[in-house]
Write a protein that holds these residues in place. Structure first.
Motif, PDB file in Angstrom:
ATOM      1  N   ILE A 207       0.835  -1.198   0.000  1.00 61.38           N
ATOM      2  CA  ILE A 207       0.000   0.000   0.000  1.00 61.38           C
ATOM      3  C   ILE A 207       0.872   1.252   0.000  1.00 61.38           C
ATOM      4  O   ILE A 207       0.638   2.201  -0.746  1.00 61.38           O
ATOM      5  CB  ILE A 207      -0.953  -0.011   1.212  1.00 61.38           C
ATOM      6  CG1 ILE A 207      -1.972  -1.153   1.066  1.00 61.38           C
ATOM      7  CG2 ILE A 207      -1.669   1.323   1.354  1.00 61.38           C
ATOM      8  CD1 ILE A 207      -2.815  -1.400   2.301  1.00 61.38           C
ATOM      9  N   ARG A 208       1.914   1.262   0.824  1.00 64.54           N
ATOM     10  CA  ARG A 208       2.787   2.432   0.903  1.00 64.54           C
ATOM     11  C   ARG A 208       3.548   2.654  -0.404  1.00 64.54           C
ATOM     12  O   ARG A 208       3.748   3.795  -0.832  1.00 64.54           O
ATOM     13  CB  ARG A 208       3.776   2.263   2.058  1.00 64.54           C
ATOM     14  CG  ARG A 208       3.119   2.327   3.431  1.00 64.54           C
ATOM     15  CD  ARG A 208       4.076   1.873   4.499  1.00 64.54           C
ATOM     16  NE  ARG A 208       3.502   1.990   5.830  1.00 64.54           N
ATOM     17  CZ  ARG A 208       4.042   1.450   6.919  1.00 64.54           C
ATOM     18  NH1 ARG A 208       5.163   0.754   6.821  1.00 64.54           N
ATOM     19  NH2 ARG A 208       3.468   1.602   8.095  1.00 64.54           N
ATOM     20  N   SER A 209       3.978   1.578  -1.028  1.00 60.21           N
ATOM     21  CA  SER A 209       4.732   1.704  -2.277  1.00 60.21           C
ATOM     22  C   SER A 209       3.870   2.268  -3.390  1.00 60.21           C
ATOM     23  O   SER A 209       4.309   3.147  -4.147  1.00 60.21           O
ATOM     24  CB  SER A 209       5.292   0.339  -2.694  1.00 60.21           C
ATOM     25  OG  SER A 209       6.221  -0.137  -1.757  1.00 60.21           O
ATOM     26  N   ILE A 210       2.655   1.771  -3.511  1.00 63.28           N
ATOM     27  CA  ILE A 210       1.745   2.285  -4.532  1.00 63.28           C
ATOM     28  C   ILE A 210       1.466   3.761  -4.273  1.00 63.28           C
ATOM     29  O   ILE A 210       1.434   4.587  -5.191  1.00 63.28           O
ATOM     30  CB  ILE A 210       0.426   1.480  -4.538  1.00 63.28           C
ATOM     31  CG1 ILE A 210       0.699   0.002  -4.876  1.00 63.28           C
ATOM     32  CG2 ILE A 210      -0.564   2.088  -5.525  1.00 63.28           C
ATOM     33  CD1 ILE A 210       1.302  -0.221  -6.237  1.00 63.28           C
ATOM     34  N   LEU A 211       1.284   4.118  -3.000  1.00 65.29           N
ATOM     35  CA  LEU A 211       1.028   5.501  -2.614  1.00 65.29           C
ATOM     36  C   LEU A 211       2.186   6.404  -3.046  1.00 65.29           C
ATOM     37  O   LEU A 211       1.992   7.456  -3.658  1.00 65.29           O
ATOM     38  CB  LEU A 211       0.835   5.579  -1.105  1.00 65.29           C
ATOM     39  CG  LEU A 211       0.171   6.820  -0.516  1.00 65.29           C
ATOM     40  CD1 LEU A 211      -1.268   6.930  -0.981  1.00 65.29           C
ATOM     41  CD2 LEU A 211       0.228   6.772   0.996  1.00 65.29           C
ATOM     42  N   ALA A 212       3.416   5.986  -2.728  1.00 65.31           N
ATOM     43  CA  ALA A 212       4.600   6.793  -3.056  1.00 65.31           C
ATOM     44  C   ALA A 212       4.772   6.937  -4.566  1.00 65.31           C
ATOM     45  O   ALA A 212       5.134   8.008  -5.067  1.00 65.31           O
ATOM     46  CB  ALA A 212       5.842   6.151  -2.444  1.00 65.31           C
ATOM     47  N   LYS A 213       4.506   5.871  -5.292  1.00 65.64           N
ATOM     48  CA  LYS A 213       4.672   5.898  -6.748  1.00 65.64           C
ATOM     49  C   LYS A 213       3.693   6.873  -7.389  1.00 65.64           C
ATOM     50  O   LYS A 213       4.060   7.665  -8.276  1.00 65.64           O
ATOM     51  CB  LYS A 213       4.466   4.496  -7.318  1.00 65.64           C
ATOM     52  CG  LYS A 213       4.726   4.394  -8.816  1.00 65.64           C
ATOM     53  CD  LYS A 213       4.558   2.964  -9.298  1.00 65.64           C
ATOM     54  CE  LYS A 213       4.830   2.854 -10.789  1.00 65.64           C
ATOM     55  NZ  LYS A 213       4.649   1.469 -11.279  1.00 65.64           N
ATOM     56  N   VAL A 214       2.460   6.844  -6.927  1.00 70.03           N
ATOM     57  CA  VAL A 214       1.455   7.725  -7.510  1.00 70.03           C
ATOM     58  C   VAL A 214       1.748   9.186  -7.179  1.00 70.03           C
ATOM     59  O   VAL A 214       1.494  10.084  -7.985  1.00 70.03           O
ATOM     60  CB  VAL A 214       0.040   7.323  -7.022  1.00 70.03           C
ATOM     61  CG1 VAL A 214      -1.009   8.282  -7.543  1.00 70.03           C
ATOM     62  CG2 VAL A 214      -0.287   5.910  -7.485  1.00 70.03           C
ATOM     63  N   VAL A 215       2.290   9.443  -5.977  1.00 69.92           N
ATOM     64  CA  VAL A 215       2.646  10.818  -5.586  1.00 69.92           C
ATOM     65  C   VAL A 215       3.605  11.418  -6.604  1.00 69.92           C
ATOM     66  O   VAL A 215       3.414  12.543  -7.088  1.00 69.92           O
ATOM     67  CB  VAL A 215       3.275  10.852  -4.178  1.00 69.92           C
ATOM     68  CG1 VAL A 215       3.953  12.193  -3.924  1.00 69.92           C
ATOM     69  CG2 VAL A 215       2.219  10.606  -3.117  1.00 69.92           C
ATOM     70  N   ALA A 216       4.653  10.669  -6.941  1.00 67.60           N
ATOM     71  CA  ALA A 216       5.657  11.167  -7.889  1.00 67.60           C
ATOM     72  C   ALA A 216       5.051  11.361  -9.276  1.00 67.60           C
ATOM     73  O   ALA A 216       5.292  12.379  -9.947  1.00 67.60           O
ATOM     74  CB  ALA A 216       6.830  10.199  -7.957  1.00 67.60           C
ATOM     75  N   ASP A 217       4.260  10.398  -9.731  1.00 69.27           N
ATOM     76  CA  ASP A 217       3.670  10.482 -11.067  1.00 69.27           C
ATOM     77  C   ASP A 217       2.680  11.644 -11.176  1.00 69.27           C
ATOM     78  O   ASP A 217       2.659  12.375 -12.170  1.00 69.27           O
ATOM     79  CB  ASP A 217       2.964   9.172 -11.427  1.00 69.27           C
ATOM     80  CG  ASP A 217       3.944   8.012 -11.590  1.00 69.27           C
ATOM     81  OD1 ASP A 217       5.153   8.290 -11.734  1.00 69.27           O
ATOM     82  OD2 ASP A 217       3.508   6.855 -11.550  1.00 69.27           O
ATOM     83  N   GLU A 218       1.855  11.816 -10.137  1.00 67.88           N
ATOM     84  CA  GLU A 218       0.812  12.836 -10.199  1.00 67.88           C
ATOM     85  C   GLU A 218       1.385  14.241 -10.140  1.00 67.88           C
ATOM     86  O   GLU A 218       0.825  15.165 -10.730  1.00 67.88           O
ATOM     87  CB  GLU A 218      -0.213  12.626  -9.079  1.00 67.88           C
ATOM     88  CG  GLU A 218      -1.124  11.452  -9.317  1.00 67.88           C
ATOM     89  CD  GLU A 218      -2.421  11.546  -8.541  1.00 67.88           C
ATOM     90  OE1 GLU A 218      -2.491  12.365  -7.593  1.00 67.88           O
ATOM     91  OE2 GLU A 218      -3.368  10.820  -8.886  1.00 67.88           O
ATOM     92  N   MET A 219       2.498  14.433  -9.436  1.00 64.52           N
ATOM     93  CA  MET A 219       3.073  15.775  -9.366  1.00 64.52           C
ATOM     94  C   MET A 219       3.453  16.255 -10.765  1.00 64.52           C
ATOM     95  O   MET A 219       3.168  17.398 -11.145  1.00 64.52           O
ATOM     96  CB  MET A 219       4.304  15.795  -8.458  1.00 64.52           C
ATOM     97  CG  MET A 219       4.852  17.204  -8.265  1.00 64.52           C
ATOM     98  SD  MET A 219       6.430  17.266  -7.415  1.00 64.52           S
ATOM     99  CE  MET A 219       7.521  16.637  -8.693  1.00 64.52           C
TER     100      MET A 219
END
Length: 788
Positions: A207-219
């Protein structure tokens, strides 16, 4: 003052451009080294007892959320070809860098009684793949006997099995986490064909990894969306690519600076700090619109480019400074919340907003001083029919329908207050994922079959060495397990009681019927075998994760559903007294902790303190406006049109079922800080018109509306669509933030264009007399005389 500032800017434009260029290179370099936050952002302050206890627990027993789980539903799992694939999958997972241990039906440990050494050996049930189906059938019989794993690693009735992958702690807290998670998923996908079933993934690392990945992509996506949306709207307004390119230059540099600040301050990119660059683009474009509208207005009056640019700085410089300062103040209030993620967001956002002000006030005059004079078509937007009609209609409403305006807003406020009473506060750990996210679908799979994957821990301190393994304590642990596991929200427990039951089962040759706590006569010789195991090996590693070296403190571990903070609060209120009834507080010290508890307390803390930060924002902005207008009654009048949109937003949340949680509570402080900008621009112009028109209130209001009303509308529309880009987010909280702030700012536009002038016309006579006495006349006209 602002005349001097204008002169310095235009006189030293080359030097200023060089300095800005050098700073941008530095910030760009720092931006390349920005790190992403790979753990859940700390919601609690470092001094909070819940966080302190949680950290002490992890230091004693290790990470409670370091296991990624893979689930499979297949009634043919113990058919040789399928089992071989499950085995091979586990072996390939073990070879991945960052994976410490893999446990599954194909690779599980058991205890074996070793009479020669008078100890228990901790061994794999099978060292390799069974050669035949008959061997596999025999292995299955042995696996089913291992009651320690039942309902934890597999459920024979529903044909569901789990593979538990323990990840290295250092990898979990680094950028390698996302890469490792991607490799795990890619490896699993390779085997889905051989397994004949879809694999499900969950656990806190996943869950944390998916969260971190999306943060970078969405920015990155939001920066592009913000530039495209705001640029397109500016093109519609100004019909000039030159104007759009200058504005994009300003906000582009501002976005680079904001990312560089994250690294420069030693912060990490989180869901919130990732929103700052697109926010800066939207706010920066609003600055540019006011400056460019004023430039075009001035140039149309006298046709002098340099004089027009000087007047831009002199006439709207102070108002733009105050609008950006109030917006920054709204974000800066988050720094009073003793939560690292909120403080970092507040610091980066507030600093970036003041930087974008500096960039706007410097670059717009400087760049346009190098460009050719505006053509007639460039200022034509000031005279478009729809622009004149819009402002004329606003003036008509303000002059002729004030009573209806007051009744309308009064009814809206009453309905809004009722809507606010319907708001509830609740949050889930996976709240920000969309409903169709695979994360939620897979989590639902584990919650249905194993009651969840969220860690919940009960730590028990027996207050005396060796007491944690006493028969009385083990019986109490078993009673506690039964009490908590009776709740459908919790899984079966893992504890020293279960370990001791496994020891007894192993002592009797693996007989399932012997999986129970040893009686008095059995206890001595069973534990004597356990005590001969020494200090090394996987078996002792497992024991150390459940009990400390003094055998005084132990843990009872559960997995639970992501039930939300409301339900979690209720469960803790029920479970707490039951724990105390089993473990008397005068004989034992108990503690409920784990990710689930920490998230609950963190959410409660943030909701409480963010309301405080909103109050601070109101007070701080009121002080700034009092400094500008020298009248507290003027401040009160100016705040009313900006508080009403917040009431309407609260009502939308209440009627729409949008709960108060960390992501949505941000709406109020952000929207208030930005919506006040229109108020300041209007009142600043109103002040100038009062001084220039012998304090004639009605004339001053009308002239102010004609001068800045269009800019207010332009910026509000840009802000509306700018914040609307967050509706494209895959995070529910970010999406709600974008929708609510957009609506709030749109409402604030009409409130500031209609209600504020109406209040001034109705109430201003008494305030104007006092304001006139306290005001030092500093009109642009007087400065023009100095120029000549």
């Amino acid at each position: 003052m602002w005349q001097t500032v204008a002169r310095i800017i235009l006189k030293n434009r080359i030097a200023i451009l060089v300095i800005i260029g050098l700073i941008t290179i530095l910030m760009g370099y720092k931006a390349t080294s920005v790190k992403i936050r790979y753990d859940f952002a700390a919601l609690l302050p470092m001094t909070d007892s819940t966080l302190i206890n949680y950290k002490a627990f992890k230091q004693k027993f290790g990470e409670d959320g370091d296991v990624l789980v893979i689930g499979i539903e297949n009634e043919h799992l113990f058919r040789k070809d399928v089992f071989d694939a499950w085995f091979d999958l586990g072996e390939e997972m073990r070879q991945l860098e960052g994976v410490e241990q893999v446990v599954s039906a194909a690779r599980c440990y058991h205890l074996v009684r070793n009479d020669s050494l008078k100890r228990f050996d901790f061994k794999l049930l099978s060292e390799g793949k069974p050669a035949t189906q008959a061997e596999l059938d025999s292995l299955k019989d042995e696996i089913v006997k291992l009651k320690f794993y039942d309902k934890l690693m597999w459920d024979e009735e529903s044909h569901i099995s789990v593979m538990a992958i323990t990840m290295n702690a250092k990898v979990l807290d680094s950028k390698k986490r996302v890469a490792l998670t991607d490799r795990i998923i890619a490896t699993g996908q390779k085997y889905e064909g051989r397994l004949g079933s879809k694999l499900r993934y969950s656990g806190m690392p996943y869950i944390r990894s998916i969260l971190a990945k999306v943060v970078a992509d969405e920015m990155v996506l939001f920066i592009l969306y913000a530039i495209l949306v705001t640029g397109f709207i500016m093109l519609l307004f100004f019909r000039s690519f030159k104007v759009v390119m200058v504005a994009m230059l300003v906000v582009g540099i501002g976005a680079i600076w904001s990312i560089g600040l994250v690294s420069l301050f030693g912060f990490q990119l989180s869901i919130l700090t990732g929103l700052v660059p697109p926010l800066i683009i939207v706010i920066g474009v609003a600055n540019c619109i006011f400056l460019l509208n004023k430039y075009h207005t001035e140039y149309r009056l006298h046709g002098n480019k340099i004089k027009g640019l000087q007047r831009v700085v002199r006439k709207v410089g102070r108002a733009t400074l105050l609008t950006n300062a109030t917006t920054a103040a709204g974000f800066a209030t988050f720094t009073v919340v003793e939560s690292s993620v909120m403080r970092e967001f507040g610091v980066v956002a507030a600093t970036s907003i003041m930087f974008i002000f500096v960039l706007s006030i410097l670059l717009v005059p400087i760049v346009f001083s190098f460009l050719s004079e505006p053509k007639a078509r460039h200022v034509k937007h000031l005279d478009r029919d729809y622009s004149k009609t819009f402002i004329s209609k606003i003036v008509e409403i303000v002059l002729s329908y004030r009573t209806r305006v007051y009744w309308f807003f009064a009814i809206v406020v009453v309905i809004g207050i009722y809507g606010i009473t319907l708001i509830t506060s609740n949050g889930n750990i996976v709240d920000d994922f969309p409903e169709d996210s695979p994360v939620l679908a897979d989590l639902a799979f584990f919650e249905k079959n194993f009651n969840g994957v969220m860690p919940f821990e009960v730590q028990i301190d027996a207050l005396k060495p060796d007491k944690a393994l006493s028969p009385a304590t083990l019986k109490r642990i078993e009673k506690l397990q039964d009490a908590i596991s009776a709740y459908p929200q919790f899984s079966r427990a893992v504890s020293m009681a279960e370990v001791v039951k496994s020891l007894k089962q192993a002592y009797y040759g693996g007989m399932p019927s012997k999986y129970s706590l040893p009686n008095g006569s059995e206890r001595g010789f069973i534990l004597s075998y356990a005590n001969n195991n020494g200090d090394e090996g996987k078996g002792n590693d497992m024991l150390n994760s459940f009990i400390d070296s003094a055998k005084q403190v132990t843990r009872v571990s559960f997995q639970m559903k992501d039930v939300g903070t409301d339900e979690m609060d209720r469960l803790l209120a029920e479970i707490g007294p039951r724990v105390d009834s089993i473990f008397a507080p005068d004989k034992y010290k108990t503690l409920m902790t784990g990710t689930s508890v920490v998230y609950l307390r963190g959410t409660d803390y943030l909701v409480k303190n963010l309301f405080v930060s909103l109050g601070i924002a109101v007070v701080l902005i009121a002080i700034l406006m009092a400094f500008m207008f020298r009248s507290w009654r003027m401040v009160a009048v100016s705040l009313i049109p900006n508080i009403i949109p917040l009431i309407i937003t609260g009502a939308l949340m209440g009627f729409g079922g949008i709960t108060i949680k960390p992501s949505t509570i941000l709406v109020f402080s952000i929207a208030f800080g930005i919506s006040v900008d229109d108020t300041i621009h209007f009142l600043a112009k109103y002040r100038q018109e009062l001084e220039a028109n012998a304090w004639k209130i009605k004339r001053s209001v009308i002239l102010a509306l004609h001068e800045v009303g269009l800019s207010m509308a332009y910026t509000s529309i840009v802000l509306f669509f700018g914040f609307s880009i967050f509706n494209l987010s895959t995070f529910g909280g970010t999406k709600a933030l974008g929708m609510l702030v957009s609506i709030t700012l749109l409402v604030a536009m009409f409130s500031n264009l209609i209600l504020l002038p109406s209040l001034l016309l109705t109430l201003e006579r008494s305030m104007t007399d006092k304001y006139k006495k306290n005001t030092v006349v500093d009109s642009p006209e007087s400065e023009d005389k100095k120029l000549s």
